[in-house]
Enzyme design. Structure first.
Site, PDB file in Angstrom:
ATOM      1  N   LEU A   1       0.890  -1.161   0.000  1.00 51.17           N
ATOM      2  CA  LEU A   1       0.000   0.000   0.000  1.00 51.17           C
ATOM      3  C   LEU A   1       0.924   1.205   0.000  1.00 51.17           C
ATOM      4  O   LEU A   1       1.796   1.326   0.866  1.00 51.17           O
ATOM      5  CB  LEU A   1      -0.897  -0.032   1.245  1.00 51.17           C
ATOM      6  N   ASP A   2       0.778   2.063  -0.997  1.00 44.81           N
ATOM      7  CA  ASP A   2       1.685   3.194  -1.139  1.00 44.81           C
ATOM      8  C   ASP A   2       1.780   4.024   0.129  1.00 44.81           C
ATOM      9  O   ASP A   2       0.830   4.098   0.913  1.00 44.81           O
ATOM     10  CB  ASP A   2       1.226   4.098  -2.292  1.00 44.81           C
ATOM     11  N   LYS A   3       2.915   4.684   0.287  1.00 41.79           N
ATOM     12  CA  LYS A   3       3.179   5.526   1.458  1.00 41.79           C
ATOM     13  C   LYS A   3       2.075   6.561   1.659  1.00 41.79           C
ATOM     14  O   LYS A   3       1.679   6.846   2.786  1.00 41.79           O
ATOM     15  CB  LYS A   3       4.542   6.204   1.268  1.00 41.79           C
TER      16      LYS A   3
END
Length: 185
Positions: A45-47
């Site tokens: 899950l992207d930052k």
């Protein structure tokens, strides 16, 4: 018996336990939140995205969750800039042409702001003259930054992205920045 960790990942946290490529970095990682030994993220899950991240100590389960060929649904709450109409949502539902090819069909609908929503730090920057809308988008693939690219392709940039569900697992009852462990037989 294997275990699965349901983590409600905050904004600006990497989906890994170390920030190996950035010596001296101050970026937050999973190690600041989760102290369960021998679990690894099933997917990423992207930052700059929030919400459900699954971790497990079972390699086969990790593969089944993260491998697109298994088509495990992922449901997102997406705050977009502007007010999409049904015609815009139909474009999402039919599949969007991105630089890496067509997306698969998905489910998309307008929703009210989620009731269980937490404050984001830092908050989303709003423009007084531009309204925003919450969408629920469910996909069965997982390309890099796919949901953000899909909403941008129809003219509605994503302001905030929260993964609510992966398969049958949700963030219901898991506060942001917290996690729960489930034992699987």
């Amino acid at each position: 018996m294997s275990k699965i960790v349901l983590f409600n990942k905050p904004f600006n946290v990497l989906s890994q336990f170390t920030d190996a490529g950035n010596a001296g970095s101050t970026r937050k990682t999973l190690s600041e939140f989760i102290n369960v030994p021998n679990v690894y993220a099933a997917g990423r899950l992207d930052k700059d995205s929030e919400g459900l991240l699954l971790l497990t100590d079972d390699g086969k389960l990790q593969h089944r969750i993260s491998d697109p060929k298994h088509k495990m649904e992922k449901c997102y709450w997406v705050q977009v800039e502007g007010e999409p109409c049904e015609e815009d949502l139909n474009k999402l539902r039919s599949g969007i042409s991105l630089k890496d090819g067509m997306t698969k069909q998905c489910k998309a609908k307008i929703i009210e702001a989620p009731a269980a929503l937490w404050e984001r730090d830092p908050p989303v920057r709003f423009r007084k003259t531009v309204p925003d809308t919450w969408l629920e988008i469910t996909i069965s693939e997982g390309r890099n930054r796919q949901v953000r690219r899909m909403t941008a392709a129809i003219g509605f940039p994503t302001l905030r992205l929260i993964r609510y569900r992966i398969g049958s697992w949700t963030i219901d009852g898991v506060e942001n920045g917290h996690w729960v462990v489930q034992t699987l037989s």
